[in-house]
Enzyme design. Structure first.
Site, PDB file in Angstrom:
ATOM      1  N   HIS A 196      29.372  50.308  46.325  1.00  0.00           N
ATOM      2  CA  HIS A 196      29.042  49.134  45.585  1.00  0.00           C
ATOM      3  C   HIS A 196      28.395  49.823  44.335  1.00  0.00           C
ATOM      4  CE1 HIS A 196      29.946  46.032  48.144  1.00  0.00           C
ATOM      5  NE2 HIS A 196      29.285  46.646  48.910  1.00  0.00           N
ATOM      6  N   GLY A 221      34.546  47.850  46.248  1.00  0.00           N
ATOM      7  CA  GLY A 221      33.225  47.785  45.718  1.00  0.00           C
ATOM      8  C   GLY A 221      32.840  49.072  44.829  1.00  0.00           C
ATOM      9  N   ARG A 228      42.892  58.991  33.881  1.00  0.00           N
ATOM     10  CA  ARG A 228      41.986  59.341  33.046  1.00  0.00           C
ATOM     11  C   ARG A 228      40.329  59.370  33.134  1.00  0.00           C
ATOM     12  NH1 ARG A 228      45.811  57.424  29.336  1.00  0.00           N
ATOM     13  NH2 ARG A 228      44.849  55.483  29.115  1.00  0.00           N
ATOM     14  N   ASP A 249      42.295  47.431  57.739  1.00  0.00           N
ATOM     15  CA  ASP A 249      42.812  45.889  58.347  1.00  0.00           C
ATOM     16  C   ASP A 249      43.981  45.299  57.579  1.00  0.00           C
ATOM     17  OD1 ASP A 249      41.625  45.419  55.816  1.00  0.00           O
ATOM     18  OD2 ASP A 249      40.362  43.884  56.430  1.00  0.00           O
ATOM     19  N   GLY A 250      44.616  46.254  56.664  1.00  0.00           N
ATOM     20  CA  GLY A 250      45.884  45.815  56.042  1.00  0.00           C
ATOM     21  C   GLY A 250      45.517  44.979  54.825  1.00  0.00           C
ATOM     22  N   ASP A 274      33.390  46.997  59.222  1.00  0.00           N
ATOM     23  CA  ASP A 274      32.591  46.147  58.099  1.00  0.00           C
ATOM     24  C   ASP A 274      32.770  44.750  58.699  1.00  0.00           C
ATOM     25  OD1 ASP A 274      31.220  45.502  55.841  1.00  0.00           O
ATOM     26  OD2 ASP A 274      32.972  45.329  54.626  1.00  0.00           O
TER      27      ASP A 274
END
Length: 374
Positions: A196, A221, A228, A249-250, A274
């Site tokens: 995050h 996140g 660059r 999970d695709g 998650d």
């Protein structure tokens, strides 16, 4: 078959070991440990060709089976029980960013359950995260890096908080920085994860040099990969000791991206779920901390802005997708689901089918679906 030494032998199995798949294998368990294994005929319980893998180790779980880790101690118990039916035998309980008092209280629940031996410990996903990359974290509960506040949360966990996600680029007006927090975590034996975050490549490298050894749900996140400005991904990929969490999970990652990550950081990916409380329940409206989430077609997104809000993934599904959709060998998928996450936490007693390891096992059928978690 159980003999006088209280051992059990499983036979006619496909054993997924660190050195490869043992066809027509047998495995003997004694005293809760893998006692021996080999190939060929043996006396014991016939598994009829089932796959035998080490139990999955999930570093990142917010809930499951309708139960949230922030709800109560008993809710965590129920979520752990749900994920066990999907092959997860070791779990690190994750807490989303919430007010400090609530996170401290939940850290205490996790400490209780860790001391019981039910979970591995806790993962604090926040509150020291970047507003610009907060995803489904509660923006009102995010905090500037504060060493005293971090210490309070770690103390609330009574030594059982094993992982904390930090945005390394953050700076507080009191002089504390994300890098200070990473150093404090390392000094206390806690895994520092970068996540995050809007960190540049250089800022992420500084976090790694300060001791960070994990990237929280890579690509999600965080600043993306640009030719660059390579961002945190390449900084982590270049360091041989940094592990990358993958939500396979695709939805969070395209299959081609997972293949790229496998090439960039071979043997350094950790499959995670998650998972939120909606996992195993179905579509509908849920709460993730203070954030309102809608699950539709299995995808969890914030109602407010459509941001992905965790997943409804289970570890067996992550492994199944790794083999069937991504195209990884089953030995690699198993390594990423068990051995790598165990290694991140310094757990040398699990994650592989080797003599002396904990006999945390999962049996899968030809379609890589769970038959049993003995």
């Amino acid at each position: 078959m159980t003999d006088s030494m209280n051992s059990t032998t499983y036979t006619n199995a496909r054993l997924v070991t660190p050195s490869g798949v043992v066809e027509n294998g047998w495995l003997r368990v004694a005293g809760g440990r893998v006692d021996a294994l080999g190939e060929g005929p043996a006396e014991g319980r016939d598994l009829d060709g089932a796959w035998v893998l080490p139990g999955f180790v999930d570093l990142h779980v917010h809930g499951g089976g309708g139960h949230s880790a922030l709800a109560s101690r008993d809710a965590i118990r129920e979520a752990i029980a749900f994920h066990r039916t999907h092959g997860t035998t070791s779990t690190l309980v994750s807490l989303v960013t919430s007010p400090l008092d609530r996170m401290a209280e939940a850290a205490g629940w996790i400490a209780d359950l860790t001391e019981e031996g039910l979970v591995l410990g806790g993962h604090l996903e926040g509150p020291f995260l970047a507003h610009s990359r907060c995803g489904a974290q509660d923006p009102d509960a995010l905090r500037a890096p504060d060493r005293a506040e971090l210490g309070r949360l770690l103390d609330a966990g009574r030594g059982t908080i094993r992982q904390v996600t930090i945005a390394p680029e953050l700076v507080n007006t009191n002089g504390d920085t994300g890098l200070d927090l990473i150093r404090d975590l390392v000094a206390r034996g806690v895994v520092a994860a970068i996540g995050h975050t809007d960190a540049t490549y250089e800022q992420a490298r500084a976090g790694i040099e300060a001791g960070a050894r994990l990237v929280t749900h890579v690509f999600n996140g965080m600043r993306g990969l640009h030719h660059r400005e390579p961002g945190p991904l390449l900084a982590a990929g270049e360091h041989p000791d940094v592990v990358l969490e993958v939500i396979n999970d695709g939805v969070h990652l395209d299959d081609a991206v997972v293949r790229m990550l496998d090439r960039l950081a071979p043997r350094r990916l950790a499959l995670i779920t998650d998972a939120i409380d909606a996992t195993g329940i179905g579509d509908g409206d849920y709460l993730l901390g203070a954030m309102h989430v809608r699950v539709k077609d299995g995808q969890a997104r914030l109602i407010e802005n459509g941001s992905l809000a965790g997943s409804t993934l289970t570890m067996d599904a992550a492994v199944r997708r790794a083999v069937n959709d991504v195209g990884l060998p089953i030995e690699t998928a198993s390594h990423y689901a068990s051995a790598v996450p165990a290694r991140v936490l310094g757990l040398t007693d699990r994650g592989t089918l080797t003599p002396g390891a904990r006999a945390d096992l999962v049996f899968l059928d030809d379609g890589l679906r769970v038959i049993e978690v003995p």
